[in-house]
Design an enzyme around this catalytic site. Structure first.
Site, PDB file in Angstrom:
ATOM      1  N   ASP A  16     114.525 -18.279  40.314  1.00 29.26           N
ATOM      2  CA  ASP A  16     113.651 -17.578  41.252  1.00 29.26           C
ATOM      3  C   ASP A  16     114.402 -16.281  41.507  1.00 29.26           C
ATOM      4  O   ASP A  16     115.386 -16.269  42.255  1.00 29.26           O
ATOM      5  CB  ASP A  16     113.483 -18.358  42.555  1.00 29.26           C
ATOM      6  CG  ASP A  16     112.564 -17.635  43.524  1.00 29.26           C
ATOM      7  OD1 ASP A  16     112.605 -16.392  43.566  1.00 29.26           O
ATOM      8  OD2 ASP A  16     111.810 -18.302  44.239  1.00 29.26           O
ATOM      9  N   HIS A  17     113.961 -15.194  40.875  1.00 31.08           N
ATOM     10  CA  HIS A  17     114.827 -14.004  40.861  1.00 31.08           C
ATOM     11  C   HIS A  17     115.057 -13.424  42.261  1.00 31.08           C
ATOM     12  O   HIS A  17     116.018 -12.711  42.480  1.00 31.08           O
ATOM     13  CB  HIS A  17     114.319 -12.948  39.867  1.00 31.08           C
ATOM     14  CG  HIS A  17     113.172 -12.133  40.368  1.00 31.08           C
ATOM     15  ND1 HIS A  17     111.879 -12.577  40.340  1.00 31.08           N
ATOM     16  CD2 HIS A  17     113.108 -10.890  40.908  1.00 31.08           C
ATOM     17  CE1 HIS A  17     111.086 -11.657  40.849  1.00 31.08           C
ATOM     18  NE2 HIS A  17     111.799 -10.609  41.208  1.00 31.08           N
ATOM     19  N   HIS A  40     108.929 -17.300  45.720  1.00 33.97           N
ATOM     20  CA  HIS A  40     109.713 -16.271  46.409  1.00 33.97           C
ATOM     21  C   HIS A  40     109.589 -16.344  47.938  1.00 33.97           C
ATOM     22  O   HIS A  40     110.595 -16.342  48.654  1.00 33.97           O
ATOM     23  CB  HIS A  40     109.300 -14.866  45.951  1.00 33.97           C
ATOM     24  CG  HIS A  40     109.304 -14.689  44.461  1.00 33.97           C
ATOM     25  ND1 HIS A  40     110.238 -15.267  43.642  1.00 33.97           N
ATOM     26  CD2 HIS A  40     108.497 -13.978  43.624  1.00 33.97           C
ATOM     27  CE1 HIS A  40     109.991 -14.927  42.386  1.00 33.97           C
ATOM     28  NE2 HIS A  40     108.930 -14.145  42.348  1.00 33.97           N
TER      29      HIS A  40
HETATM   30  C1  BG6 Z   1     107.304 -11.965  39.951  1.00 33.38           C
HETATM   31  C2  BG6 Z   1     105.813 -12.055  39.966  1.00 33.38           C
HETATM   32  O1  BG6 Z   1     107.880 -13.233  40.056  1.00 33.38           O
HETATM   33  O2  BG6 Z   1     107.749 -11.168  41.041  1.00 33.38           O
HETATM   34  C3  BG6 Z   1     105.188 -10.664  39.928  1.00 33.38           C
HETATM   35  O3  BG6 Z   1     105.367 -12.811  38.862  1.00 33.38           O
HETATM   36  C4  BG6 Z   1     105.744  -9.801  41.030  1.00 33.38           C
HETATM   37  O4  BG6 Z   1     103.775 -10.742  40.014  1.00 33.38           O
HETATM   38  C5  BG6 Z   1     107.263  -9.833  41.009  1.00 33.38           C
HETATM   39  O5  BG6 Z   1     105.270  -8.482  40.820  1.00 33.38           O
HETATM   40  C6  BG6 Z   1     107.833  -9.119  42.202  1.00 33.38           C
HETATM   41  O6  BG6 Z   1     109.213  -9.006  42.028  1.00 33.38           O
HETATM   42  P1  BG6 Z   1     110.019  -7.780  42.634  1.00 33.38           P
HETATM   43  O7  BG6 Z   1     111.438  -8.081  42.303  1.00 33.38           O
HETATM   44  O8  BG6 Z   1     109.487  -6.555  41.982  1.00 33.38           O
HETATM   45  O9  BG6 Z   1     109.729  -7.803  44.105  1.00 33.38           O
END
Ligand code: BG6
Length: 504
Positions: free
Chosen positions: A185-186, A248
């Site tokens: 989960d980045h 997230h």
């Molecule tokens: C991803 C989603 O996990 O996270 C995307 O699949 C989203 O739809 C993205 O745009 C948002 O990540 P960040 O790091 O740009 O906030």
């Protein structure tokens, strides 16, 4: 989330090597780890995909990705010459047993060359329908026998619903030990997100206030200006609940609501987070109507450019019922949080791109100042800004300088840019380093993923069984549908937005 670094020889095998994720995120992250001295002395990166490419062609592709997307800018020739020698390509069909024999040979070759048994990290940067076949083939080829040395990294989405995530967990646990499985989960790798734990558990002044006695409500808002871009095919089968809330936003909520872990070890931290998910109030059909709202963007203008509505995006059904916005009111039923609403909101094509957590504290018990002194008075707020601004601000009342007693709302700010000169690493740098180190703190455990699915299933089911009749219901460059305002206004609040650049 390393504090000391001792890196063993490592072989990365990246499935989906020619794909977007590798170009935009993985290759730049590995290159930056190399620049910062966080790659082992002995390592290699083997990309694999269906397209036939030579090693050099593959290296060029990754170089292009790094040049376009790395936080450190374009590659430096001497550094690239060194780093790129470690990159290889193998064209392959993931369904073919031969593919895995080839990997086995490569691994053996490297082990011989390095006179060691290297760690092997299988990175599945592919569509989820390939997860089972790749995992099973790795197992059949006996490439994951050594539970200490082999790891598998899985990108989201982890399942499409509770049942499919259980099925995937079951399949993986038949092949790997949980300690080998790294579910990404980045958001958990983001510097500002990691700071939530530091902020909460390394300061003694917050804990006495961090509960239902002092906190009135919590808002977690992740809004994006982008639409679905070229991901319509995936997104139309997912929607904001599956794409953002299930992972997230619920992870952010866990970080705000969790009890202090007894130590910083992966399982202690993850145990406390899963406790939160278990304590969250489950929805019934009636609650979904009262506590969850959905939206879909229509066409409009963003920063002077005309943009299509969701239903006109590529690979999206022209009658799509998929939500591109969701706002939910959750409760955490435990001693700490009983009665405190947690409002979560996320959406695409919104007015601002920003990820912000706001903790609103309760009113003072008695206001001693005359009404004219307190015209702009407001309750204390703690605002944790995750991106693009990276800051923590505590909003307090102070006396405005002058001969009259007039209260003024002022911010006490910890701002990354003003405090540190070094650039924060990208989330994928942290997460890839942790994978090499075997540290699972910032990765999702199987039971966490299932608990999150369990929580949102009643909402998904209710929305799927009853199509929205008024989609699209918000225009591009807005703050989402009006019903989202109503959801929170019913309780006497409104959604907070952070002024751009933190300025009023
Ligand atoms: C991803 C989603 O996990 O996270 C995307 O699949 C989203 O739809 C993205 O745009 C948002 O990540 P960040 O790091 O740009 O906030």
């Amino acid at each position: 989330m390393s504090t000391t670094v001792n890196l063993e020889p490592t072989i990365f095998i990246i499935f989906g090597g020619t794909g977007d994720l590798n170009q935009r995120k993985l290759a730049p992250a590995l290159y930056n780890l190399f620049l910062d001295g966080y790659m082992p002395e002995q390592y290699c990166i083997i990309g694999t995909g269906r397209t036939p490419l030579t090693d050099d062609q593959f290296r060029e592709k990754l170089k292009e990705g790094i040049n376009n997307f790395s936080r450190t800018g374009k590659v430096k020739d001497a550094k690239w010459a060194d780093f790129s020698q470690h990159i290889f390509y193998q064209a392959s069909d993931v369904k073919d047993a031969e593919t895995y024999k080839q990997f086995g040979k490569k691994i053996e070759e490297k082990n011989k060359e390095w006179k060691t048994v290297a760690n092997v990290i299988y990175y599945l940067a592919v569509a989820p329908n390939f997860f089972p076949i790749i995992a099973s083939n790795i197992s059949k080829a006996k490439l994951a026998e050594d539970t200490k040395k082999t790891r598998i990294v899985i990108e989201k989405p982890f399942g499409h619903d509770l049942q499919t995530s259980k099925d995937l967990n079951q399949l993986l646990s038949g092949i790997f030990n949980e300690c080998q499985i790294y579910r990404i989960d980045h958001y958990l790798g983001k510097e500002t997100v990691q700071n939530i734990m530091a902020f909460r558990f390394a300061n003694s002044i917050l804990e006495p206030l961090w509960n239902r006695n002092y906190i009135e409500h919590v808002q977690i808002s992740v809004t994006e200006q982008l639409g679905v871009e070229d991901r319509g095919g995936y997104y139309d089968g997912a929607g904001a609940m599956r794409d953002m809330i299930q992972n997230h936003l619920l992870q952010l909520l866990c970080l705000v609501a969790m009890e202090s872990p007894v130590s910083f070890s992966a399982d202690e931290v993850r145990n406390r987070k899963v406790d939160v998910l278990h304590a969250m109030r489950k929805f019934t059909g009636e609650d979904v109507r009262n506590s969850a709202v959905r939206g879909q963007y229509g066409p409009g203008w963003m920063q002077g450019k005309q943009v299509p509505g969701y239903r006109e995006e590529q690979e999206v059904d022209t009658q799509s019922n998929t939500e591109t916005f969701a706002a939910i009111k959750f409760f955490v039923d435990n001693w700490r949080w009983q009665g405190v609403p947690f409002y979560l909101r996320t959406g695409k094509r919104m007015h601002q791109s920003s990820s912000v957590i706001t903790i609103q504290f309760k009113d003072v018990p008695h206001l001693v100042f005359p009404p004219e002194a307190a015209e702009s008075w407001q309750q204390n707020r703690l605002i944790i800004s995750i991106q693009p601004e990276m800051s923590v601000r505590l909003q307090v009342q102070a006396k405005r300088p002058g001969l009259d007693m007039v209260l003024n709302n002022v911010d006490m700010v910890f701002d990354y840019k003003g405090t540190y000169t070094n650039q924060a690493p990208e989330a994928y740098e942290t997460l890839l380093l942790d994978t090499m180190l075997g540290d699972q703190t910032l990765f999702m455990r199987g039971d966490q993923v299932e608990a999150a699915w369990e929580l949102i299933m009643p909402i998904l089911n209710a929305w799927e069984s009853k199509k929205s009749l008024n989609f699209p219901n918000y225009s591009a460059d807005s703050w989402g549908p009006e019903i989202a305002e109503a959801l929170i206004a019913r309780d006497g609040y409104h959604w907070f937005t952070l002024p751009v650049n933190g300025k009023k």
